[in-house]
Design a protein around this motif. Structure first.
Motif, short mmCIF file in Angstrom:
data_model
loop_
_atom_site.label_atom_id
_atom_site.label_comp_id
_atom_site.label_asym_id
_atom_site.label_seq_id
_atom_site.Cartn_x
_atom_site.Cartn_y
_atom_site.Cartn_z
N SER A 19 45.89 51.57 32.33
CA SER A 19 44.78 51.33 33.24
C SER A 19 43.83 52.52 33.27
CB SER A 19 45.30 51.04 34.65
OG SER A 19 46.04 49.83 34.68
N HIS A 32 41.15 48.47 34.84
CA HIS A 32 42.09 47.52 35.45
C HIS A 32 42.29 46.27 34.60
CE1 HIS A 32 38.79 44.89 36.81
NE2 HIS A 32 38.16 45.99 37.16
N ARG A 33 41.23 45.83 33.90
CA ARG A 33 41.37 44.65 33.03
C ARG A 33 42.38 44.93 31.92
NH1 ARG A 33 39.11 43.44 28.12
NH2 ARG A 33 38.88 41.22 27.57
N GLY A 61 44.67 47.16 31.98
CA GLY A 61 45.99 47.34 32.58
C GLY A 61 46.70 46.03 32.84
N VAL A 62 45.97 45.05 33.41
CA VAL A 62 46.58 43.74 33.71
C VAL A 62 46.95 43.02 32.41
CG1 VAL A 62 46.18 41.47 34.72
CG2 VAL A 62 45.44 43.52 35.94
N SER A 66 51.00 44.44 38.09
CA SER A 66 49.56 44.21 38.12
C SER A 66 48.92 44.93 39.31
CB SER A 66 49.25 42.71 38.21
OG SER A 66 49.62 42.05 37.02
N ALA A 111 48.35 48.30 38.19
CA ALA A 111 47.23 48.32 37.25
C ALA A 111 45.90 48.29 37.98
CB ALA A 111 47.34 47.13 36.30
N LEU A 112 45.80 47.45 39.00
CA LEU A 112 44.55 47.35 39.76
C LEU A 112 44.27 48.63 40.53
CD1 LEU A 112 44.91 43.68 41.10
CD2 LEU A 112 43.42 44.50 39.25
N GLY A 152 43.23 51.19 38.01
CA GLY A 152 41.91 50.84 37.51
C GLY A 152 40.81 51.16 38.51
N ALA A 153 41.10 50.99 39.81
CA ALA A 153 40.12 51.32 40.84
C ALA A 153 39.83 52.81 40.85
CB ALA A 153 40.63 50.87 42.21
N SER A 177 37.59 53.65 37.98
CA SER A 177 36.20 53.24 38.18
C SER A 177 35.37 54.37 38.79
CB SER A 177 36.13 51.99 39.07
OG SER A 177 36.79 50.90 38.46
#
Length: 213
Positions: free
Chosen positions: A32, A37-38, A40-41, A167, A170-171, A174-175, A178
């Protein structure tokens, strides 16, 4: 189909195991940080598809061979470790060019490639095989018949729980990435961190013993 009591007990045991951060979480967070995040998922999806393959192998008896043979176990382990190191090195090598590109426009790896990479990592993790070999029979009713089908149901339950929990990691990672994406230099550093995590995880997997796996 496993008995309801066994299915609930296995689900609880799986949840307890999955929520404790381990190698899978490190892999997902590293991916991630490197891909967002994409990525990562999608890596989680590939990883769990690999785990389902291992469930099928255990249900058919192949997993027992890997779990009991030191040579086969070591071979699978080293392939998985080498692939993790390769992914980490690639993330570090291309950290600057990807950071600049993200500052201009989002960079997206083809979804199938990210899923494939996660699958290779998942299916070459011998510790997962050992876990399934050791745990699945304890929740299987051998007197009820259709043992492979029961194991596949249990394995599917485990992978669904793992997909949801991993997930979430991962999110979250990913955040955080960002925010770093607003600066090419910061994003370059975070990509390198993600690559370093994957290299370190590959090293840990390579030196893990057959007995403690």
């Amino acid at each position: 189909m496993p008995h309801l009591e066994s299915l609930l007990a296995f689900s609880l045991a799986s949840l307890v195991l999955v929520v404790v951060p381990g190698p899978s979480v490190l892999f997902v967070v590293g991916r991630s940080l490197a891909l967002g995040h994409r990525g990562g998922v999608l890596s989680v999806l590939g990883n769990e598809l690999g785990a389902l393959t291992l469930v099928a192998a255990v249900a058919l008896g192949v997993g027992t061979v890997v779990a009991t043979s030191v040579a086969v176990f070591t071979s699978v382990k080293l392939v998985g470790a080498a692939y993790l190191v390769y992914l980490g090195v690639q993330a570090i090598r291309h950290r600057r060019e990807r950071a600049v590109a993200v500052a201009v426009a989002p960079v997206r790896e083809p979804w199938w490639r990210v899923v494939r990479q996660g699958y290779v990592v998942g299916v070459t993790n011998p510790k997962t095989i050992v876990f399934f070999v050791a745990v699945l029979p304890q929740f299987t009713d051998f007197h009820a018949g259709r043992v492979p089908a029961q194991m596949m149901v249990l394995g599917l339950v485990f992978t669904v729980i793992a997909f949801v929990c991993d997930s979430a990691w991962a999110l979250a990672a990913g955040a955080a990435r960002s925010w770093f994406a607003s600066s090419p230099r910061r994003l370059s550093a975070v990509r390198a961190t993600g690559g370093g995590m994957m290299i370190g995880l590959g090293g840990v997997l390579a030196v893990a013993s057959h007995r403690t796996a």
